[in-house]
Design a protein around this motif. Structure first.
Motif, PDB file in Angstrom:
ATOM      1  N   ILE A   1       6.403   5.686  -3.726  1.00 16.69           N
ATOM      2  CA  ILE A   1       6.612   4.263  -3.419  1.00 16.69           C
ATOM      3  C   ILE A   1       5.583   3.411  -4.157  1.00 16.69           C
ATOM      4  CG2 ILE A   1       6.379   2.544  -1.571  1.00 16.69           C
ATOM      5  CD1 ILE A   1       9.035   3.960  -1.537  1.00 16.69           C
ATOM      6  N   ARG A   2       4.341   3.847  -4.112  1.00 15.56           N
ATOM      7  CA  ARG A   2       3.259   3.113  -4.799  1.00 15.56           C
ATOM      8  C   ARG A   2       3.568   2.998  -6.291  1.00 15.56           C
ATOM      9  NH1 ARG A   2      -2.727   5.493  -5.318  1.00 15.56           N
ATOM     10  NH2 ARG A   2      -3.422   4.115  -6.966  1.00 15.56           N
TER      11      ARG A   2
ATOM     12  N   LEU B   1      12.511   6.032  -0.256  1.00 11.77           N
ATOM     13  CA  LEU B   1      12.287   4.633   0.110  1.00 11.77           C
ATOM     14  C   LEU B   1      12.028   4.501   1.608  1.00 11.77           C
ATOM     15  CD1 LEU B   1      15.011   2.946  -2.122  1.00 11.77           C
ATOM     16  CD2 LEU B   1      12.529   2.916  -2.485  1.00 11.77           C
TER      17      LEU B   1
ATOM     18  N   GLY C   1       8.460   5.594   2.664  1.00 11.66           N
ATOM     19  CA  GLY C   1       7.741   4.352   2.491  1.00 11.66           C
ATOM     20  C   GLY C   1       6.245   4.352   2.281  1.00 11.66           C
ATOM     21  N   SER C   2       5.566   5.492   2.325  1.00 10.96           N
ATOM     22  CA  SER C   2       4.110   5.430   2.185  1.00 10.96           C
ATOM     23  C   SER C   2       3.554   6.412   1.167  1.00 10.96           C
ATOM     24  CB  SER C   2       3.449   5.674   3.546  1.00 10.96           C
ATOM     25  OG  SER C   2       3.755   6.979   3.999  1.00 10.96           O
TER      26      SER C   2
ATOM     27  N   LEU D   1       6.551   3.135  -7.789  1.00  6.94           N
ATOM     28  CA  LEU D   1       7.667   2.223  -8.025  1.00  6.94           C
ATOM     29  C   LEU D   1       7.229   0.760  -7.910  1.00  6.94           C
ATOM     30  CD1 LEU D   1      10.533   4.100  -6.154  1.00  6.94           C
ATOM     31  CD2 LEU D   1      10.347   3.718  -8.624  1.00  6.94           C
ATOM     32  N   ARG D   2       6.415   0.476  -6.906  1.00  3.18           N
ATOM     33  CA  ARG D   2       5.903  -0.898  -6.759  1.00  3.18           C
ATOM     34  C   ARG D   2       5.081  -1.301  -7.976  1.00  3.18           C
ATOM     35  NH1 ARG D   2       4.079   0.183  -1.030  1.00  3.18           N
ATOM     36  NH2 ARG D   2       5.818  -0.527   0.212  1.00  3.18           N
ATOM     37  N   ASP D   3       4.202  -0.410  -8.411  1.00  5.29           N
ATOM     38  CA  ASP D   3       3.302  -0.724  -9.522  1.00  5.29           C
ATOM     39  C   ASP D   3       4.031  -0.918 -10.852  1.00  5.29           C
ATOM     40  OD1 ASP D   3       1.201  -0.669  -7.760  1.00  5.29           O
ATOM     41  OD2 ASP D   3       0.205   1.068  -8.652  1.00  5.29           O
TER      42      ASP D   3
ATOM     43  N   GLY E   1       6.785  -2.399 -11.019  1.00 10.41           N
ATOM     44  CA  GLY E   1       7.512  -3.657 -10.879  1.00 10.41           C
ATOM     45  C   GLY E   1       8.879  -3.591 -10.241  1.00 10.41           C
ATOM     46  N   VAL E   2       9.169  -2.535  -9.522  1.00  7.99           N
ATOM     47  CA  VAL E   2      10.476  -2.410  -8.884  1.00  7.99           C
ATOM     48  C   VAL E   2      10.505  -3.182  -7.566  1.00  7.99           C
ATOM     49  CG1 VAL E   2      12.101  -0.770  -7.836  1.00  7.99           C
ATOM     50  CG2 VAL E   2      10.907  -0.168  -9.948  1.00  7.99           C
ATOM     51  N   ASP E   3      11.568  -3.938  -7.360  1.00  8.38           N
ATOM     52  CA  ASP E   3      11.819  -4.605  -6.089  1.00  8.38           C
ATOM     53  C   ASP E   3      12.463  -3.555  -5.182  1.00  8.38           C
ATOM     54  OD1 ASP E   3      13.084  -5.937  -3.937  1.00  8.38           O
ATOM     55  OD2 ASP E   3      13.476  -7.718  -5.144  1.00  8.38           O
ATOM     56  N   LEU E   4      11.698  -3.035  -4.242  1.00  7.29           N
ATOM     57  CA  LEU E   4      12.172  -1.919  -3.422  1.00  7.29           C
ATOM     58  C   LEU E   4      13.377  -2.283  -2.568  1.00  7.29           C
ATOM     59  CD1 LEU E   4       8.757  -0.335  -2.386  1.00  7.29           C
ATOM     60  CD2 LEU E   4      10.261   0.298  -4.275  1.00  7.29           C
TER      61      LEU E   4
END
Length: 189
Positions: free
Chosen positions: A164-165, A156, A159-160, A167-169, A171-174
């Motif tokens: 990370i991408r 986390l 971050g790049s 997890l975001r995709d 639907g995770v709230d980082l």
């Protein structure tokens, strides 16, 4: 640093290498670390599962989303086709010139490592950075050992990466994931 890893964190690193080998990748990226963390029996796995993340859902995402060269090294055949490069044609021509399997992984002349399920696969710069950040997270939390939760926090923090991408995709709230991982890490200490 590896000697400071808990059994759970060591298992995560081994599973990440297995995930990379199973995917046919020649590196271990943050995406492989995240898939491995989703399988963890410790804090990181519980935090990810509570956020609705499973290893299989992450693998599905990886199969569906082409990655850029910086995060995974896989080539996007469609993007290359759009500029007139046909990967099948490239492979055919190379094999005509150098023989069948010329583009497959083989040991180097010195008998060095060959990529495979039980061989070392190198970590990308981002994956290494996330492991180092995991160590920093353990220190910041006052822990003497590096657990799977610290590895998750390290990913986390990096971050790049593709992890990370991914997890975001899905639907995770980082920010929430981070807060939950820190809270549970403190409870388990």
């Amino acid at each position: 640093m590896f000697e400071r890893f808990t059994a759970s964190a060591r298992g995560t690193v081994v599973r990440a290498q297995e995930e990379a080998a199973d995917a046919g990748d020649h590196h271990v990226g943050t995406e492989h670390v995240v898939v491995a963390l989703a399988q963890d029996d410790g804090v990181a796995g519980a935090v990810l599962r509570d956020a609705g993340v499973t290893a299989e859902s992450l693998r599905r995402w990886l199969r569906q989303v082409p990655a850029d060269d910086e995060s995974s090294g896989r080539l996007d055949a469609d993007a290359l086709q759009s500029i007139g490069i046909d990967l099948d044609d490239v492979r055919r021509r190379v094999e005509e010139t150098f023989g069948a399997g010329a583009l497959d992984d083989v040991p180097d002349r010195t008998g060095g490592r060959r990529w495979g399920r039980h061989k070392h696969i190198p970590f990308t710069g981002r994956a290494k950075k996330s492991l180092e950040r995991g160590l920093r997270q353990a220190i910041m939390l006052g822990d003497t050992r590096i657990g799977s939760e610290h590895l998750l926090l390290g990913v986390l923090d990096e971050g790049s990466g593709l992890g990370i991408r991914m997890l975001r995709d899905v639907g995770v709230d980082l920010a929430q994931l981070r807060a939950t991982a820190v809270e549970r890490s403190r409870r388990s200490a």
